[in-house]
Design a protein around this motif. Structure first.
Motif, PDB file in Angstrom:
ATOM      1  N   ASN A 165      -7.569   6.340  -1.883  1.00  0.00           N
ATOM      2  CA  ASN A 165      -6.969   5.481  -0.868  1.00  0.00           C
ATOM      3  C   ASN A 165      -6.564   6.350   0.315  1.00  0.00           C
ATOM      4  O   ASN A 165      -6.854   7.559   0.321  1.00  0.00           O
TER       5      ASN A 165
ATOM      6  N   TYR B 250       0.253  -1.338   4.516  1.00  0.00           N
ATOM      7  CA  TYR B 250      -0.202  -2.707   4.264  1.00  0.00           C
ATOM      8  C   TYR B 250       0.755  -3.355   3.274  1.00  0.00           C
ATOM      9  O   TYR B 250       1.024  -2.810   2.202  1.00  0.00           O
TER      10      TYR B 250
ATOM     11  N   ALA C 144      -3.134  -9.308  -1.994  1.00  0.00           N
ATOM     12  CA  ALA C 144      -4.308  -8.493  -2.288  1.00  0.00           C
ATOM     13  C   ALA C 144      -4.832  -8.915  -3.660  1.00  0.00           C
ATOM     14  O   ALA C 144      -4.241  -9.748  -4.345  1.00  0.00           O
TER      15      ALA C 144
ATOM     16  N   LEU D 143      -8.482  -1.554   0.160  1.00  0.00           N
ATOM     17  CA  LEU D 143      -7.225  -0.819   0.272  1.00  0.00           C
ATOM     18  C   LEU D 143      -7.178   0.361  -0.692  1.00  0.00           C
ATOM     19  O   LEU D 143      -6.472   1.335  -0.457  1.00  0.00           O
ATOM     20  N   SER D 144      -7.932   0.273  -1.783  1.00  0.00           N
ATOM     21  CA  SER D 144      -7.934   1.339  -2.781  1.00  0.00           C
ATOM     22  C   SER D 144      -9.176   1.201  -3.634  1.00  0.00           C
ATOM     23  O   SER D 144      -9.666   0.083  -3.869  1.00  0.00           O
TER      24      SER D 144
ATOM     25  N   LYS E 212      -7.960  -6.726   0.357  1.00  0.00           N
ATOM     26  CA  LYS E 212      -7.112  -7.692   1.050  1.00  0.00           C
ATOM     27  C   LYS E 212      -7.444  -9.117   0.595  1.00  0.00           C
ATOM     28  O   LYS E 212      -8.616  -9.442   0.372  1.00  0.00           O
TER      29      LYS E 212
ATOM     30  N   GLN F  49       0.837  -1.190   0.000  1.00  0.00           N
ATOM     31  CA  GLN F  49       0.000   0.000   0.000  1.00  0.00           C
ATOM     32  C   GLN F  49       0.880   1.250   0.000  1.00  0.00           C
ATOM     33  O   GLN F  49       1.883   1.303   0.722  1.00  0.00           O
TER      34      GLN F  49
END
Length: 624
Positions: free
Chosen positions: A298, A221, A225, A283-284, A326, A216
C-alpha cells in the motif's frame, strides 16, 4: 443419464468443496508454515538477496529433462497443498478418438452447450483466446491429428488459500519450473498459459468483505471499502455491491476477474470518467512475492510493489490474492443508444436505427460521433461505438452514450446536440427512451466460450481530438480500418488524475491520464483455422493499418490488457516513461525470474522457443 457428462463434472467436485470450505472457515488467509515445509526443501522460502555466485540454467526445466521434478516430488507438493494439485488434459481432448480421454457425449456438450454455461471459465487450463496455446487441441466435431498439451500447463494448483500460492511459487522457483498465473482466462496474448509450466489458478479466491468505515494507514482515505478476492468475477462483485448499496467499478465483461489481471493491466469501465480506472480503486494489495512471502502493498508498505502492480503488468512481480478497493456510492448507468447504416435502401422516419444512401454522409456522421467524445467524457460519461462493414459498400455505426448518474431525461437532453448535428447532415436518428439501471445490478449471460480472434488497440490523447489536423488524420485512418473489413471499436473515457483521486501515482502508462479514447481494431480472422504463416500475415496486415492510427495519435500508446502481442515498441506503448522504473522493481523483487509473461517489464531477457511465426506459448522458455 447425467445432465452434464460425468467426466467433465467430476473434476469440479473437489474444486467446489474447497471453495465452500474456504468461504466457511476463512482458510483463504492460511499461510505456509515451517511445519508445513518440514523436510521438503522444494517448497522452502527463498532469500530475496541470492548471492551473486548463484547460477541458474539457461532454460526452465521441461518435461522429459533430467531436471524436471520427479513424480514423487509432484506427489509431495500435492500433499503440501492438501490435494489441490491438478494434472489436467485440454478440454478438447474428449473430441479426439486418438485420446485416452475420448468421450463423444462430452464432446457434444462442449460443441452445443458449454458456451451457455460457466464451463470454460471454470476450467483450470482454458484460455479464451486459443491461438497462443498453439491450437494443438481445438474442440471440433471431427478433428484431425492428435490432441497434445501444447501450450497448456502440465500441472495446475487450484489455489483457494495463500498457502497454496506460496507453495506453488516456492516449488517453481526452487525446481526451476516455469510458472504462470491464470484466473478466468480472458487475457488475449497468452500471458496466462505456457508449455511445461506449473499454473497458479486464482479463480476460486473469491472472498468478499464490506468495510463501511475503512481507514487507510496514514489517514489519506476514510470511507467505505471492500476486501475482494483475486478470483472474484464482475457478476459476483456486483452481487455483493448490490447487497451493500455501493458501486465497485469493474470490467464491462461480466465474466472477467477484475482483481487480478484487470487491475494489474490498468482496468477501464463505464465509470472511468467518473471514478477513474481499476488501478485507482485499489487501496491495498495482498501479494505473494517471488520469494514466497505474503506481504501487504500500500502507500505506506512495500510502495514499490504497490506502484508496479497497479498497471505495470500482471504475472510479473507477484501474485495478488486479494485487494482492498474503494466502494463508491450506488450510481445509475443510463444508456442512450442509436445506430445508422449506409445501404441501398433508406429510411426517412426518425428513429434509433436508420438507413441512409449516401456513403459520404455516413462517414461525416461517423466523424461527428467521435467528435462528441470530448463533451461526453468531460461530463463523466463513456461513449461506446462500433464501426462495422456489413457487406459490399455497406457500413453501420453503433453508438451508446453511457452516462453514469444521469436520469433518462437528462441523458436524452445531453445527447440531443449530437442528434441535431446528425439530423442536419441527413441522418434522421432519434432516441426514443434511454435505458437506466443501477450500475451494479447489471446482469447477462455468464456463459463464455474460447475464440481465436486477433486485434490491436490504440490510446488517443486529447490532443488528437483537439487538433483539427490530427483528428482528420485519425478519422481517415479509422475509416480505412472499417473499409478494410475490421471492426473499429471506440471507447471514449477520460480517467484523469482529478477523477482518479487518492492514491497516486501508479505504474500505469501516464498517457492514460490524458486519454479521451481507447480503440480496439478487431479482425474477422479465425486464427485457429490458419497456418502459422497465414496467422502471421493476418498480424502484419493489421499492423499496417494500425500504423496510420499511430501516426495520427502522437504521444499515444496501447492498452496492455487489450493489445497486439506484437505491438511495435511495446515497452513505451504499454508503459510509457514508467518502463525503466518497472524493470527495476522487477529485478529487485524477482532476481530468480520466477514470473514471466510476454510483453511485461523485463520479459525481453527470455523467449519461448517455438516454431510458430506468431508468439505462441507452445515451447520451452529460455534466456535470450
Amino acid at each position: 443419464m447425467y445432465s452434464i457428462p460425468f467426466l467433465l463434472a467430476v473434476a469440479r467436485v473437489s474444486v467446489v468443496q474447497a471453495v465452500v470450505a474456504s468461504s466457511r472457515d476463512g482458510s483463504s488467509e492460511t499461510q505456509l508454515t515451517p511445519d508445513a515445509i518440514g523436510d521438503f526443501p522444494a517448497v522452502a522460502f527463498g532469500n530475496v538477496h541470492p548471492t551473486s555466485s548463484t547460477t541458474r540454467p539457461r532454460c526452465k526445466a521441461f518435461p522429459g529433462d533430467s531436471s524436471w521434478p520427479r513424480e514423487s516430488e509432484w506427489s509431495r507438493l500435492n500433499n503440501t497443498l492438501g490435494g489441490a494439485l491438478i494434472h489436467p488434459l485440454p478440454p478438447g481432448s474428449v473430441c479426439y478418438s486418438t485420446s485416452s480421454n475420448f468421450n463423444a457425449e462430452a464432446c457434444s456438450f462442449l460443441l452445443r452447450n458449454a458456451s451457455r454455461t460457466t464451463f470454460y471459465q471454470d476450467d483450470p487450463v482454458t484460455i479464451l483466446t486459443q491461438w497462443p496455446q498453439g491450437n494443438t487441441c481445438l474442440v471440433s466435431q471431427n478433428p484431425s491429428g492428435n490432441c497434445t498439451q501444447g501450450g497448456y500447463p502440465v500441472y495446475v494448483v487450484n489455489a483457494t488459500s495463500v498457502k497454496h500460492v506460496q507453495a506453488a511459487v516456492n516449488f517453481a522457483r526452487n525446481k526451476n519450473v516455469r510458472l504462470v498465473v491464470k484466473n478466468t482466462g480472458h487475457d488475449s496474448g497468452g500471458r496466462n498459459t505456457g508449455a511445461g509450466s506449473l499454473s497458479i489458478w486464482t479463480h476460486y479466491l473469491k472472498g468478499f468483505g464490506f468495510l463501511p468505515n475503512y481507514q487507510q494507514p496514514g489517514g489519506n482515505y476514510r470511507g467505505p471499502a471492500a476486501r475482494v478476492g483475486a478470483g472474484l468475477q464482475v457478476w459476483e462483485a456486483f452481487a455483493h455491491a448490490e447487497r451493500y448499496n455501493v458501486s465497485l467499478p469493474a470490467a464491462s465483461c461480466l465474466t472477467v476477474g477484475s482483481y487480478g489481471g484487470w487491475i494489474t493491466g490498468g482496468g477501464h469501465s463505464p465509470l472511468s470518467s467518473t471514478f477513474g480506472l481499476g488501478v485507482d480503486q485499489v487501496l491495498s494489495l495482498q501479494v505473494v512475492t517471488a520469494d514466497g512471502r505474503y506481504v501487504t502493498a500500500n502507500p505506506q508498505a512495500n510502495q514499490d510493489l504497490f506502484f508496479a502492480m497497479r498497471g505495470g503488468g500482471g504475472s510479473t512481480y507477484g501474485v495478488v490474492t486479494s485487494a482492498i478497493v474503494k466502494a463508491h456510492p450506488q450510481i445509475n448507468l443510463t444508456i442512450a443508444s442509436f445506430s445508422f447504416t449506409v445501404a441501398n435502401t433508406t429510411s426517412t422516419t426518425p428513429g434509433p436505427s436508420v438507413t441512409i444512401a449516401d456513403i459520404e454522409t455516413f462517414w461525416k456522421g461517423f466523424n461527428e460521433v467521435f467528435a462528441f467524445g470530448i463533451p461526453t467524457v468531460d461530463a463523466g460519461g463513456y461513449l461506446w461505438t462500433n464501426g462495422i462493414q456489413l457487406g459490399s459498400n455497406s457500413y453501420q455505426m453503433q453508438v451508446q452514450a453511457q452516462m453514469p448518474g444521469l436520469t433518462p431525461i437528462e441523458a436524452a437532453s445531453f445527447v440531443q446536440p449530437l442528434l441535431d448535428t446528425l439530423n442536419k447532415l441527413g441522418i434522421p436518428v432519434a432516441i426514443t427512451a434511454p435505458t437506466t439501471q443501477v450500475y451494479s445490478s447489471q446482469t447477462g449471460s455468464r456463459g463464455v466460450a474460447p475464440g481465436n480472434g486477433y486485434f490491436a488497440s490504440r490510446l488517443f490523447p486529447r490532443s488528437t481530438f483537439e487538433n483539427a489536423t490530427l483528428f482528420a488524420a485519425a478519422m481517415k485512418a479509422a475509416r480505412a480500418t472499417v473499409e478494410a473489413g475490421y471492426v473499429f471499436h471506440g471507447l471514449n473515457m477520460a480517467p484523469t488524475l482529478k477523477v482518479a483521486g487518492y492514491p497516486a501515482p501508479a505504474g500505469l502508462n501516464p498517457i492514460w491520464r490524458d486519454v479521451v479514447m481507447h480503440a480496439d481494431v478487431f479482425t474477422g480472422a479465425n486464427m485457429g483455422a490458419l497456418t502459422s504463416a497465414e496467422g502471421a500475415a493476418v498480424q502484419r496486415r493489421l499492423n499496417g493499418y494500425m500504423d496510420a492510427l499511430r501516426v495520427a495519435t502522437p504521444g499515444g500508446g496501447a492498452y496492455f490488457n487489450e493489445a497486439d502481442i506484437l505491438e511495435p515498441n511495446w515497452q513505451t506503448s504499454f508503459f510509457g516513461v514508467n518502463y525503466d522504473k518497472l524493470v527495476q522493481v522487477k529485478h529487485e523483487r524477482d532476481p530468480w525470474h520466477v514470473f514471466w509473461a510476454p510483453t511485461t517489464p523485463g520479459s525481453e531477457a527470455w523467449a519461448v522457443q517455438a516454431s510458430s511465426e506468431l508468439p505462441t506459448q507452445n515451447g520451452r522458455l529460455c534466456r535470450v
